[in-house]
Write a protein that holds these residues in place. Structure first.
Motif, PDB file in Angstrom:
ATOM      1  N   UNK A  13       0.821  -1.213   0.000  1.00 51.41           N
ATOM      2  CA  UNK A  13       0.000   0.000   0.000  1.00 51.41           C
ATOM      3  C   UNK A  13       0.856   1.264   0.000  1.00 51.41           C
ATOM      4  N   UNK A  14       1.983   1.214   0.684  1.00 51.40           N
ATOM      5  CA  UNK A  14       2.851   2.389   0.758  1.00 51.40           C
ATOM      6  C   UNK A  14       3.607   2.606  -0.545  1.00 51.40           C
ATOM      7  N   UNK A  15       3.988   1.520  -1.206  1.00 52.00           N
ATOM      8  CA  UNK A  15       4.803   1.646  -2.411  1.00 52.00           C
ATOM      9  C   UNK A  15       3.993   1.948  -3.666  1.00 52.00           C
ATOM     10  N   UNK A  16       2.675   1.971  -3.563  1.00 46.82           N
ATOM     11  CA  UNK A  16       1.846   2.264  -4.720  1.00 46.82           C
ATOM     12  C   UNK A  16       1.583   1.047  -5.584  1.00 46.82           C
ATOM     13  N   UNK A  17       1.671  -0.139  -5.030  1.00 49.65           N
ATOM     14  CA  UNK A  17       1.443  -1.367  -5.774  1.00 49.65           C
ATOM     15  C   UNK A  17      -0.002  -1.479  -6.247  1.00 49.65           C
ATOM     16  N   UNK A  18      -0.928  -1.045  -5.409  1.00 50.38           N
ATOM     17  CA  UNK A  18      -2.343  -1.134  -5.759  1.00 50.38           C
ATOM     18  C   UNK A  18      -2.761   0.079  -6.588  1.00 50.38           C
ATOM     19  N   UNK A  19      -3.523  -0.141  -7.662  1.00 49.23           N
ATOM     20  CA  UNK A  19      -3.970   1.000  -8.471  1.00 49.23           C
ATOM     21  C   UNK A  19      -4.924   1.877  -7.658  1.00 49.23           C
ATOM     22  N   UNK A  20      -4.793   3.150  -7.823  1.00 45.64           N
ATOM     23  CA  UNK A  20      -5.655   4.086  -7.110  1.00 45.64           C
ATOM     24  C   UNK A  20      -5.083   4.548  -5.784  1.00 45.64           C
ATOM     25  N   UNK A  21      -4.062   3.862  -5.286  1.00 50.94           N
ATOM     26  CA  UNK A  21      -3.407   4.278  -4.047  1.00 50.94           C
ATOM     27  C   UNK A  21      -2.013   4.773  -4.420  1.00 50.94           C
ATOM     28  N   UNK A  22      -1.747   6.062  -4.250  1.00 52.94           N
ATOM     29  CA  UNK A  22      -0.443   6.592  -4.661  1.00 52.94           C
ATOM     30  C   UNK A  22       0.676   6.093  -3.746  1.00 52.94           C
ATOM     31  N   UNK A  23       1.903   6.122  -4.291  1.00 51.66           N
ATOM     32  CA  UNK A  23       3.043   5.741  -3.458  1.00 51.66           C
ATOM     33  C   UNK A  23       3.267   6.814  -2.400  1.00 51.66           C
ATOM     34  N   UNK A  24       3.997   6.444  -1.371  1.00 54.22           N
ATOM     35  CA  UNK A  24       4.133   7.318  -0.219  1.00 54.22           C
ATOM     36  C   UNK A  24       5.560   7.261   0.274  1.00 54.22           C
ATOM     37  N   UNK A  25       6.112   8.400   0.684  1.00 54.86           N
ATOM     38  CA  UNK A  25       7.461   8.408   1.247  1.00 54.86           C
ATOM     39  C   UNK A  25       7.423   7.851   2.660  1.00 54.86           C
ATOM     40  N   UNK A  26       8.267   6.901   2.931  1.00 56.97           N
ATOM     41  CA  UNK A  26       8.310   6.289   4.252  1.00 56.97           C
ATOM     42  C   UNK A  26       9.305   7.037   5.119  1.00 56.97           C
ATOM     43  N   UNK A  27       8.815   7.550   6.236  1.00 56.96           N
ATOM     44  CA  UNK A  27       9.654   8.268   7.190  1.00 56.96           C
ATOM     45  C   UNK A  27       9.816   7.422   8.441  1.00 56.96           C
ATOM     46  N   UNK A  28      10.641   7.887   9.361  1.00 52.17           N
ATOM     47  CA  UNK A  28      10.820   7.168  10.618  1.00 52.17           C
ATOM     48  C   UNK A  28       9.507   7.063  11.400  1.00 52.17           C
ATOM     49  N   UNK A  29       8.701   8.135  11.495  1.00 50.30           N
ATOM     50  CA  UNK A  29       7.387   7.972  12.126  1.00 50.30           C
ATOM     51  C   UNK A  29       6.477   7.022  11.346  1.00 50.30           C
ATOM     52  N   UNK A  30       6.643   6.946  10.045  1.00 50.50           N
ATOM     53  CA  UNK A  30       5.880   5.990   9.248  1.00 50.50           C
ATOM     54  C   UNK A  30       6.237   4.561   9.615  1.00 50.50           C
ATOM     55  N   UNK A  31       7.519   4.321   9.843  1.00 53.29           N
ATOM     56  CA  UNK A  31       7.948   2.999  10.291  1.00 53.29           C
ATOM     57  C   UNK A  31       7.358   2.708  11.669  1.00 53.29           C
ATOM     58  N   UNK A  32       7.294   3.725  12.531  1.00 54.11           N
ATOM     59  CA  UNK A  32       6.672   3.543  13.848  1.00 54.11           C
ATOM     60  C   UNK A  32       5.192   3.184  13.698  1.00 54.11           C
ATOM     61  N   UNK A  33       4.519   3.764  12.720  1.00 52.95           N
ATOM     62  CA  UNK A  33       3.123   3.418  12.465  1.00 52.95           C
ATOM     63  C   UNK A  33       2.974   1.970  12.018  1.00 52.95           C
ATOM     64  N   UNK A  34       3.920   1.501  11.211  1.00 55.05           N
ATOM     65  CA  UNK A  34       3.895   0.099  10.777  1.00 55.05           C
ATOM     66  C   UNK A  34       4.112  -0.821  11.978  1.00 55.05           C
ATOM     67  N   UNK A  35       5.078  -0.472  12.822  1.00 53.23           N
ATOM     68  CA  UNK A  35       5.353  -1.290  14.009  1.00 53.23           C
ATOM     69  C   UNK A  35       4.137  -1.316  14.936  1.00 53.23           C
ATOM     70  N   UNK A  36       3.499  -0.178  15.112  1.00 54.24           N
ATOM     71  CA  UNK A  36       2.306  -0.125  15.963  1.00 54.24           C
ATOM     72  C   UNK A  36       1.169  -0.949  15.371  1.00 54.24           C
ATOM     73  N   UNK A  37       1.006  -0.917  14.067  1.00 58.33           N
ATOM     74  CA  UNK A  37      -0.048  -1.720  13.447  1.00 58.33           C
ATOM     75  C   UNK A  37       0.275  -3.212  13.504  1.00 58.33           C
ATOM     76  N   UNK A  38       1.559  -3.569  13.501  1.00 63.57           N
ATOM     77  CA  UNK A  38       1.930  -4.965  13.732  1.00 63.57           C
ATOM     78  C   UNK A  38       1.535  -5.359  15.154  1.00 63.57           C
ATOM     79  N   UNK A  39       1.687  -4.434  16.079  1.00 66.83           N
ATOM     80  CA  UNK A  39       1.227  -4.676  17.451  1.00 66.83           C
ATOM     81  C   UNK A  39      -0.271  -4.916  17.507  1.00 66.83           C
ATOM     82  N   UNK A  40      -1.038  -4.186  16.679  1.00 66.65           N
ATOM     83  CA  UNK A  40      -2.480  -4.448  16.579  1.00 66.65           C
ATOM     84  C   UNK A  40      -2.722  -5.889  16.138  1.00 66.65           C
ATOM     85  N   UNK A  41      -1.943  -6.324  15.149  1.00 61.79           N
ATOM     86  CA  UNK A  41      -2.097  -7.681  14.635  1.00 61.79           C
ATOM     87  C   UNK A  41      -1.737  -8.738  15.662  1.00 61.79           C
ATOM     88  N   UNK A  42      -0.658  -8.499  16.398  1.00 59.53           N
ATOM     89  CA  UNK A  42      -0.255  -9.451  17.439  1.00 59.53           C
ATOM     90  C   UNK A  42      -1.338  -9.534  18.509  1.00 59.53           C
TER      91      UNK A  42
END
Length: 172
Positions: free
Chosen positions: A19-48
């Motif tokens: 979703x971040x890299x723009x793989x899906x049509x209609x969803x633009x690519x996005x620059x990944x920042x350090x807070x963005x990585x923190x958001x990914x880690x937090x969402x992995x915590x949601x999954x766990x």
């Protein structure tokens, strides 16, 4: 359930990155920042937490005397409200962050600017990145952590080697 959790978490991370890299049509690519990585880690915590809550509910149902199929169905049903609550809270926070620190002309930005006047433009992109990855992660967690994991666990539980109660937290 643990192996299914690992597979769904791997799928969750893959979908977030896609979703971040723009793989899906209609969803633009996005620059990944350090807070963005923190958001990914937090969402992995949601999954766990979704997988842990579900596994514990299944274990409770097995210990209450239900069959494996009945325990899996009841466990997911009982765990869904807690999982939805956690993810919905994350989505609300992400919407507020994206609205407050997103494009200046957006509705949420207009409404929330007086409350966040102390943050300058330098923090806007970073905080927006955190909100974006958090909202994508919460949505993907609802897809993978609830739907896909239930499908996989119900499928695996049909095979006779996995029909043992101790796989699901029951007594040996």
């Amino acid at each position: 359930p643990g192996l299914v959790a690992v597979i769904t978490l791997t799928g969750q991370v893959g979908l977030i990155i896609a979703s971040i890299t723009g793989f899906f049509p209609g969803i633009p690519s996005f620059n990944l920042t350090l807070p963005g990585i923190a958001g990914i880690v937090l969402s992995i915590g949601f999954g766990v937490s979704a997988n842990v809550i579900t596994a514990e509910r299944i274990k409770e149902e097995i210990l209450a005397g239900k069959t494996i199929d009945g325990a899996i169905n009841a466990g997911y049903k009982q765990a869904f409200s807690a999982i939805l609550d956690g993810n919905l809270t994350g989505v609300i926070v992400a919407i507020v962050l994206m609205g407050a620190f997103g494009p200046p002309g957006s509705l949420f930005s207009t409404i929330l600017t007086p409350f966040f006047f102390m943050f300058g433009p330098a923090s806007a992109g970073s905080i927006y990145s955190f909100g974006y990855t958090l909202i994508v992660g919460a949505i993907v967690n609802l897809i993978m952590g609830v739907t896909a994991s239930k499908l996989m666990l119900k499928s695996v539980s049909r095979y006779s080697p996995f029909r043992k109660l101790w796989f699901y937290g029951g007594a040996k």
